[in-house]
Write a protein that holds these residues in place. Structure first.
Motif, PDB file in Angstrom:
ATOM      1  N   GLY A   1     -29.773 -13.596  -1.116  1.00  9.46           N
ATOM      2  CA  GLY A   1     -29.516 -12.868  -2.354  1.00  9.46           C
ATOM      3  C   GLY A   1     -28.065 -12.518  -2.614  1.00  9.46           C
ATOM      4  O   GLY A   1     -27.776 -11.734  -3.513  1.00  9.46           O
ATOM      5  N   PHE A   2     -27.143 -13.081  -1.865  1.00  7.87           N
ATOM      6  CA  PHE A   2     -25.722 -12.844  -2.121  1.00  7.87           C
ATOM      7  C   PHE A   2     -25.253 -13.937  -3.076  1.00  7.87           C
ATOM      8  O   PHE A   2     -24.943 -15.046  -2.680  1.00  7.87           O
ATOM      9  CB  PHE A   2     -24.920 -12.854  -0.824  1.00  7.87           C
ATOM     10  N   GLU A   3     -25.235 -13.609  -4.359  1.00  4.32           N
ATOM     11  CA  GLU A   3     -25.001 -14.590  -5.419  1.00  4.32           C
ATOM     12  C   GLU A   3     -23.538 -14.709  -5.829  1.00  4.32           C
ATOM     13  O   GLU A   3     -23.186 -15.612  -6.572  1.00  4.32           O
ATOM     14  CB  GLU A   3     -25.832 -14.208  -6.650  1.00  4.32           C
ATOM     15  N   LEU A   4     -22.687 -13.790  -5.380  1.00  2.29           N
ATOM     16  CA  LEU A   4     -21.322 -13.745  -5.894  1.00  2.29           C
ATOM     17  C   LEU A   4     -20.301 -13.781  -4.763  1.00  2.29           C
ATOM     18  O   LEU A   4     -20.411 -13.021  -3.797  1.00  2.29           O
ATOM     19  CB  LEU A   4     -21.131 -12.455  -6.707  1.00  2.29           C
ATOM     20  N   ILE A   5     -19.342 -14.663  -4.899  1.00  4.73           N
ATOM     21  CA  ILE A   5     -18.178 -14.685  -4.015  1.00  4.73           C
ATOM     22  C   ILE A   5     -16.970 -14.410  -4.895  1.00  4.73           C
ATOM     23  O   ILE A   5     -16.846 -14.985  -5.984  1.00  4.73           O
ATOM     24  CB  ILE A   5     -18.015 -16.049  -3.321  1.00  4.73           C
ATOM     25  N   ALA A   6     -16.097 -13.552  -4.436  1.00  2.00           N
ATOM     26  CA  ALA A   6     -14.878 -13.257  -5.195  1.00  2.00           C
ATOM     27  C   ALA A   6     -13.703 -13.144  -4.222  1.00  2.00           C
ATOM     28  O   ALA A   6     -13.878 -12.828  -3.048  1.00  2.00           O
ATOM     29  CB  ALA A   6     -15.041 -11.960  -5.980  1.00  2.00           C
ATOM     30  N   PHE A   7     -12.535 -13.436  -4.760  1.00  2.00           N
ATOM     31  CA  PHE A   7     -11.294 -13.227  -4.023  1.00  2.00           C
ATOM     32  C   PHE A   7     -10.552 -12.100  -4.724  1.00  2.00           C
ATOM     33  O   PHE A   7     -10.448 -12.086  -5.952  1.00  2.00           O
ATOM     34  CB  PHE A   7     -10.454 -14.503  -3.988  1.00  2.00           C
ATOM     35  N   ILE A   8     -10.059 -11.162  -3.939  1.00  2.00           N
ATOM     36  CA  ILE A   8      -9.396  -9.987  -4.496  1.00  2.00           C
ATOM     37  C   ILE A   8      -7.992  -9.915  -3.914  1.00  2.00           C
ATOM     38  O   ILE A   8      -7.805  -9.914  -2.693  1.00  2.00           O
ATOM     39  CB  ILE A   8     -10.181  -8.701  -4.169  1.00  2.00           C
ATOM     40  N   GLN A   9      -7.011  -9.877  -4.813  1.00  2.00           N
ATOM     41  CA  GLN A   9      -5.617  -9.722  -4.396  1.00  2.00           C
ATOM     42  C   GLN A   9      -5.255  -8.241  -4.457  1.00  2.00           C
ATOM     43  O   GLN A   9      -5.559  -7.564  -5.440  1.00  2.00           O
ATOM     44  CB  GLN A   9      -4.692 -10.526  -5.295  1.00  2.00           C
ATOM     45  N   ILE A  10      -4.613  -7.790  -3.407  1.00  2.00           N
ATOM     46  CA  ILE A  10      -4.243  -6.381  -3.289  1.00  2.00           C
ATOM     47  C   ILE A  10      -2.726  -6.261  -3.175  1.00  2.00           C
ATOM     48  O   ILE A  10      -2.105  -6.964  -2.374  1.00  2.00           O
ATOM     49  CB  ILE A  10      -4.875  -5.735  -2.038  1.00  2.00           C
ATOM     50  N   THR A  11      -2.152  -5.356  -3.949  1.00  2.00           N
ATOM     51  CA  THR A  11      -0.751  -4.990  -3.795  1.00  2.00           C
ATOM     52  C   THR A  11      -0.734  -3.531  -3.342  1.00  2.00           C
ATOM     53  O   THR A  11      -1.394  -2.682  -3.946  1.00  2.00           O
ATOM     54  CB  THR A  11       0.017  -5.129  -5.126  1.00  2.00           C
ATOM     55  N   LEU A  12      -0.016  -3.285  -2.268  1.00  2.00           N
ATOM     56  CA  LEU A  12       0.035  -1.927  -1.729  1.00  2.00           C
ATOM     57  C   LEU A  12       0.933  -1.027  -2.562  1.00  2.00           C
ATOM     58  O   LEU A  12       1.892  -1.487  -3.189  1.00  2.00           O
ATOM     59  CB  LEU A  12       0.536  -1.953  -0.285  1.00  2.00           C
ATOM     60  N   ALA A  13       0.645   0.264  -2.495  1.00  2.00           N
ATOM     61  CA  ALA A  13       1.435   1.259  -3.215  1.00  2.00           C
ATOM     62  C   ALA A  13       2.835   1.371  -2.626  1.00  2.00           C
ATOM     63  O   ALA A  13       3.819   1.450  -3.365  1.00  2.00           O
ATOM     64  CB  ALA A  13       0.726   2.611  -3.182  1.00  2.00           C
ATOM     65  N   THR A  14       2.921   1.384  -1.318  1.00  2.00           N
ATOM     66  CA  THR A  14       4.223   1.394  -0.628  1.00  2.00           C
ATOM     67  C   THR A  14       4.129   0.433   0.546  1.00  2.00           C
ATOM     68  O   THR A  14       3.057   0.203   1.102  1.00  2.00           O
ATOM     69  CB  THR A  14       4.593   2.793  -0.098  1.00  2.00           C
ATOM     70  N   HIS A  15       5.269  -0.091   0.924  1.00  2.00           N
ATOM     71  CA  HIS A  15       5.310  -1.052   2.028  1.00  2.00           C
ATOM     72  C   HIS A  15       5.838  -0.369   3.291  1.00  2.00           C
ATOM     73  O   HIS A  15       6.952  -0.620   3.726  1.00  2.00           O
ATOM     74  CB  HIS A  15       6.158  -2.266   1.637  1.00  2.00           C
ATOM     75  N   SER A  16       4.986   0.455   3.838  1.00  2.00           N
ATOM     76  CA  SER A  16       5.330   1.139   5.076  1.00  2.00           C
ATOM     77  C   SER A  16       4.279   0.798   6.128  1.00  2.00           C
ATOM     78  O   SER A  16       3.135   0.472   5.785  1.00  2.00           O
ATOM     79  CB  SER A  16       5.357   2.659   4.860  1.00  2.00           C
ATOM     80  N   PRO A  17       4.644   0.869   7.394  1.00  2.00           N
ATOM     81  CA  PRO A  17       3.650   0.599   8.442  1.00  2.00           C
ATOM     82  C   PRO A  17       2.428   1.511   8.348  1.00  2.00           C
ATOM     83  O   PRO A  17       1.307   1.070   8.565  1.00  2.00           O
ATOM     84  CB  PRO A  17       4.427   0.829   9.735  1.00  2.00           C
ATOM     85  N   ASP A  18       2.636   2.768   8.003  1.00  2.00           N
ATOM     86  CA  ASP A  18       1.528   3.710   7.906  1.00  2.00           C
ATOM     87  C   ASP A  18       0.574   3.327   6.775  1.00  2.00           C
ATOM     88  O   ASP A  18      -0.647   3.371   6.936  1.00  2.00           O
ATOM     89  CB  ASP A  18       2.062   5.132   7.691  1.00  2.00           C
TER      90      ASP A  18
END
Length: 163
Positions: free
Chosen positions: A63-80
């Motif tokens: 019943g898993f009918e959907l595959i999607a790719f999600i691109q994420i951009t971080l709010a800040t580029h810090s290790p934390d």
């Protein structure tokens, strides 16, 4: 560093095609005795070349009918901040794969979901509100051209591999 030869590559190729092969079936394919094949297989497992065995489930049948790719951009580029996002990814079962990228987006996620509502939920209720995330862009898979977890073993030359 791990040393492999043509027998090892035959064993690995056969197991990529069918991880349920008996030791005798595998030995026949590799052209070895059962005991030689068993020792090689155990060495490949101990060396971490064979990382594990699992059943390949049919998402569509479940019943898993959907595959999607999600691109994420971080709010800040810090290790934390990256650590917080990685922790989120680890907690969400819908995320099947996650990659850090060198592109406009920081991460690419592959999600397998039951329907569009599930995609909306993960985007709007899980990813967007998270403090580490600045931007989310999703793409729905329309057609599945190829899926494979097999490694291209023909590219490996025998001898010592890995570094």
């Amino acid at each position: 560093m791990i040393s492999v030869d043509t027998f090892d590559l035959k064993i690995l190729a056969a197991l990529q095609n069918d991880g349920r092969l008996t030791n005798q079936e595998l030995a026949d394919i590799a052209g070895l005795s059962a005991s030689q094949c068993s020792r090689r297989r155990m060495r490949l497992e101990e060396d971490g070349v064979i990382a594990g065995y699992r059943a390949a489930l049919s998402g569509e049948a479940l019943g898993f009918e959907l595959i999607a790719f999600i691109q994420i951009t971080l709010a800040t580029h810090s290790p934390d901040n990256a650590k917080k996002f990685r922790s989120l990814v680890g907690r969400v079962d819908d995320i099947q794969e996650a990659y850090a990228l060198t592109s406009d987006a920081d991460y690419l996620l592959k999600v397998v979901l039951r329907d569009l509502k599930s995609l909306s939920d993960i985007v709007n209720n899980v990813l967007m509100p998270h403090q580490s995330v600045a931007h989310v862009r999703s793409s729905i898979v329309l057609d599945w051209l190829k899926e494979s977890a097999k490694l291209p073993l023909s590219a490996i030359k025998t001898g010592i591999v890995g570094a």
